[in-house]
Write an enzyme that holds these catalytic residues in place. Structure first.
Site, short mmCIF file in Angstrom:
data_model
loop_
_atom_site.label_atom_id
_atom_site.label_comp_id
_atom_site.label_asym_id
_atom_site.label_seq_id
_atom_site.Cartn_x
_atom_site.Cartn_y
_atom_site.Cartn_z
N HIS A 230 0.57 -0.74 0.37
CA HIS A 230 0.25 0.02 0.30
C HIS A 230 0.66 1.04 -0.08
O HIS A 230 1.86 1.20 1.07
CB HIS A 230 -1.24 -0.52 1.32
CG HIS A 230 -1.83 0.77 1.10
ND1 HIS A 230 -1.52 2.54 0.81
CD2 HIS A 230 -3.71 0.75 0.64
CE1 HIS A 230 -3.46 2.72 0.80
NE2 HIS A 230 -3.92 1.83 0.61
N ARG A 279 -2.46 0.92 -6.53
CA ARG A 279 -1.68 1.08 -5.57
C ARG A 279 0.19 0.66 -6.19
O ARG A 279 0.60 0.95 -5.74
CB ARG A 279 -1.49 0.10 -5.33
CG ARG A 279 -3.10 1.25 -3.84
CD ARG A 279 -3.56 -0.43 -3.24
NE ARG A 279 -5.08 0.41 -2.43
CZ ARG A 279 -5.87 -0.25 -2.11
NH1 ARG A 279 -5.49 -1.99 -1.59
NH2 ARG A 279 -6.50 0.13 -1.44
N SER A 375 -11.39 -5.86 -2.06
CA SER A 375 -11.32 -6.72 -0.91
C SER A 375 -12.94 -7.34 -0.86
O SER A 375 -13.16 -8.48 -0.45
CB SER A 375 -10.10 -6.87 -0.81
OG SER A 375 -9.80 -7.87 0.38
C1 LIG Z 1 -5.69 -1.97 7.58
C2 LIG Z 1 -6.27 -2.11 6.31
C3 LIG Z 1 -7.93 -1.17 4.93
C4 LIG Z 1 -8.37 -2.23 4.43
N1 LIG Z 1 -9.16 -0.97 3.83
C5 LIG Z 1 -9.92 -1.98 2.79
C6 LIG Z 1 -11.26 -1.48 2.05
O1 LIG Z 1 -10.74 -0.18 2.78
N2 LIG Z 1 -11.80 -1.97 1.04
C7 LIG Z 1 -11.80 -3.54 1.53
O2 LIG Z 1 -12.47 -3.67 -0.28
N3 LIG Z 1 -10.66 -4.16 2.03
C8 LIG Z 1 -9.35 -3.58 2.30
N4 LIG Z 1 -8.69 -3.89 3.23
C9 LIG Z 1 -9.01 -5.26 2.95
C10 LIG Z 1 -10.30 -5.88 3.68
O3 LIG Z 1 -9.91 -5.82 4.92
C11 LIG Z 1 -9.42 -7.89 3.97
O4 LIG Z 1 -8.84 -8.53 2.43
C12 LIG Z 1 -10.60 -8.90 4.21
O5 LIG Z 1 -11.53 -8.11 4.78
C13 LIG Z 1 -10.58 -10.09 4.10
O6 LIG Z 1 -11.79 -10.65 4.40
P1 LIG Z 1 -11.30 -12.09 5.10
O7 LIG Z 1 -12.59 -12.86 5.47
O8 LIG Z 1 -10.94 -12.44 3.89
O9 LIG Z 1 -10.38 -12.45 6.12
P2 LIG Z 1 -10.55 -11.38 7.55
O10 LIG Z 1 -11.07 -10.59 7.80
O11 LIG Z 1 -8.84 -12.06 7.77
O12 LIG Z 1 -10.21 -12.66 8.58
C14 LIG Z 1 -9.85 -13.74 8.97
C15 LIG Z 1 -9.98 -15.01 10.13
O13 LIG Z 1 -9.84 -15.92 9.85
C16 LIG Z 1 -9.83 -16.84 11.24
N5 LIG Z 1 -8.14 -16.87 11.14
C17 LIG Z 1 -6.83 -16.99 10.46
N6 LIG Z 1 -5.83 -18.36 10.83
C18 LIG Z 1 -6.37 -19.21 11.79
C19 LIG Z 1 -6.61 -20.53 11.92
N7 LIG Z 1 -5.50 -21.09 11.52
N8 LIG Z 1 -7.63 -21.34 12.52
C20 LIG Z 1 -8.76 -20.56 12.80
N9 LIG Z 1 -8.28 -19.85 12.02
C21 LIG Z 1 -7.89 -18.68 11.64
C22 LIG Z 1 -9.02 -14.97 11.93
O14 LIG Z 1 -8.85 -15.08 13.70
C23 LIG Z 1 -10.59 -14.16 11.70
O15 LIG Z 1 -11.44 -14.32 11.93
C24 LIG Z 1 -8.07 -3.53 3.96
C25 LIG Z 1 -6.97 -3.73 5.03
C26 LIG Z 1 -6.56 -3.43 6.00
C27 LIG Z 1 -5.27 -4.56 6.91
#
Ligand SMILES: Cc1cc2nc3c(=O)[nH]c(=O)nc-3n(C[C@H](O)[C@H](O)[C@H](O)COP(=O)(O)OP(=O)(O)OC[C@H]3O[C@@H](n4cnc5c(N)ncnc54)[C@H](O)[C@@H]3O)c2cc1C
Length: 541
Positions: A230, A279, A375
């Protein structure tokens, strides 16, 4: 059917709601509650075409494919972009509050690489709003006994026989023990791979272990060499704090100072919309200046800053004592998002039957570079698609006996618990992060990548042979080898891709090459990593 979901972020919750609302039984596991998933950190917004504007699905699809430098699957991206307006409506019905204008219409802000303003938002806490709404929705099904969340429970390994997944072996943090959870289908929704680099903008709970371990168990990975930096993070001793793209979307300008004058280099390079290039382009341009770069939003005025990006204002104040209504923010590119992950087909199934993946741990929509705001959309949509595919493709199944496998895993696990070693396994993780930063930065070269692979081979040998301090959570010890192997997969894919594309830039091969206009596939094959390119669209059609 019983479906097991690993992870309680947006993708896991979305899948859980979709399955439970259609009568399936859902078990979710995670070490932490949804309120601590990385999804709550998501700030700037979520993309969806305003159907009453000049924007169009074709434009959203085109921007996404172009931003990803044409290696994301066209059909998958089409499905994502066309579903986006209904995703926003669904989220609203669940209670997500999006910012609206004086006529009650959802506001959209500009984000990088987009030809129209398309990013719906709730201040700079959009992820928090979405997670809260989804979590509330899921509670309805929890109260009906259709969904259950087991916290303090981590993925250990998958129960796989003859190319089919029958559940997982889970690590229960309360009793420091392993136990199988059988299911008719499993969805991995465990987020990104932050532990590869140590300090990133993201959550340390997303360490990449699940993808790494499944890779070692036979799952194919896709595009692991594409890591998004980023462009604008504010580095403080505590955190690499993200300054959301919303800041540039609202008009923020990047500059450095030369001869006491501000040089607005992005505008000089790319014209008036230069600050909102994708980006990878902005990060590379900052890197190439070799100067200390700043982002100025102060001219927007305190009222607008507090109204549109309150969280960014507060974070800078809290962690850096910096008042962004008065002063520019010093910014550095930092690791933020992983385009690579588990390879899935358009129905989100991996190459292992019954094993699905959605959200940041899966690689499908973003190609060589993700556009901001795509995302969360991909996480919500991907979770729903995975749920729909499971309902369509899977059925109740009798699991075979996994006694031998479970016994072997317990033996290795008990060895970790009873270790008399003194070395902290976290040293290995620090060395991994150092090697990744050294070889897998914004600009890479073959020599550094070869050196990096040698370092990681050494670390893999150490994790296998050494005994580690057992006072650390056993999770850290059992997970480290697979995370290092994941890093090696990323470096191996980066070494093989002798071109520059999106977030993967090689100093010796500066151009894109037609022969590499395809997703990377990489498999483990008993420890020998094999790279190929998905020219026939095996995983996306
Ligand atoms: C600071 C920041 C700002 C962002 N802003 C944006 C934005 O404005 N717009 C956008 O589209 N995207 C944004 N993103 C990206 C976006 O937030 C993520 O890509 C998206 O929310 C991912 O969702 P997810 O459900 O895949 O994973 P996550 O929300 O990361 O959830 C993963 C889950 O898996 C669990 N887990 C991990 N390892 C294990 C394990 N070994 N066993 C069991 N459970 C486990 C965790 O505890 C969690 O519950 C941002 C990211 C960051 C870091």
């Amino acid at each position: 059917m019983k479906v097991l979901i690993v992870g309680t972020g947006i993708s896991g919750l979305s899948a859980a709601v979709a399955l439970a609302s259609r009568g399936e039984d859902v078990i979710m596991i995670s070490p932490f509650p949804s309120e601590r998933a990385q999804s709550v950190m998501a700030a700037g917004g979520i993309n969806a075409v305003d159907e009453e504007s000049e924007d169009s699905f074709e434009a959203h699809i085109g921007d996404t494919l172009k931003g990803g430098r044409f290696i994301a699957g066209k059909e998958a991206v089409k499905g994502l972009c066309e579903a986006a307006p209904s995703v926003i409506r669904e989220l609203e019905q669940m209670g997500t509050v999006f910012a609206r204008d004086e006529n009650g219409k959802i506001r959209r802000r500009a984000f990088g690489g987009q030809s129209f303003d398309r990013t719906c938002y709730s201040g700079t806490s959009t992820g928090k709003q979405i997670v809260t709404a989804l979590r509330r929705e899921l509670r309805r099904y929890e109260s009906q006994g259709k969904a259950e969340i087991r916290l303090g429970t981590d993925f250990h390994s998958a129960l796989i026989e003859d190319g089919r997944c029958y559940g997982i072996l889970a690590y229960d943090e309360r009793y420091a023990s392993l136990a199988p959870i059988y299911a008719d289908a499993v969805i991995i929704a465990s987020g990104g791979q932050n532990a590869l680099y140590g300090k990133t903008t993201g959550s340390t709970a997303c360490d990449g272990y699940t993808a790494g371990r499944l890779f070692m168990q036979g799952a194919v990975l896709k595009n692991p060499e594409f890591v998004q930096f980023h462009p604008t993070t504010y580095v403080t001793p505590q955190k690499n704090m993200l300054i959301s793209e919303a800041a540039r979307g609202e008009g923020g300008r990047l500059f450095y100072v030369k001869d006491s004058k501000r040089v607005y280099f992005m505008e000089d390079l790319f014209g008036p919309k230069g600050n909102l290039m994708p980006r990878d382009v902005v990060s590379r341009s900052i890197f190439n200046t070799g100067e200390k770069v700043f982002l100025d939003v102060s001219f927007l005025g305190g009222k607008k800053i507090r109204e549109r990006m309150l969280e960014t204002y507060e974070l800078c104040m809290k962690y850096g004592g910096l008042d962004i209504t008065e002063e520019p923010i010093p910014v550095t590119p930092s690791v933020h998002f992983f385009m690579g992950g588990l390879a899935v087909d358009n129905g989100h199934m991996t190459n292992i039957d019954g094993l699905y993946a959605a959200g940041e741990c899966a690689s499908i929509y973003h190609g060589a570079n993700r556009l901001g705001g795509n995302s969360m959309l991909a996480a919500f949509y991907g979770g729903k698609v995975a749920a729909g595919s499971i309902i369509e493709r899977e059925e109740k199944r009798e699991a075979p006996l996994f006694d031998g496998f479970i016994r072997d895993q317990e033996k290795a696990f008990n060895k970790i618990l009873s270790s008399s070693g003194r070395k902290p396994v976290t040293d290995i993780r620090s060395k991994l992060a150092q090697a990744m930063k050294g070889s897998m930065g914004i600009i890479r070269n073959g020599k550094d990548l070869e050196d990096g692979i040698n370092v990681l081979d050494g670390l893999i040998g150490q994790v296998r042979e050494d005994e580690f301090d057992s006072s650390l959570l056993p999770y850290f010890t059992y997970s480290t080898e697979a995370i290092v192997v994941l890093g090696k997969a990323a470096m191996t894919a980066a070494l093989a891709r002798t071109e520059s594309r999106g977030a993967h830039q090689r100093s010796e091969y500066k151009e894109e090459k037609d022969e590499f206009c395809a997703a990377t596939l990489i498999s483990y094959d008993g420890g020998r990593l094999s790279v190929s390119y998905d020219k026939e669209g095996r995983y996306e059609h």
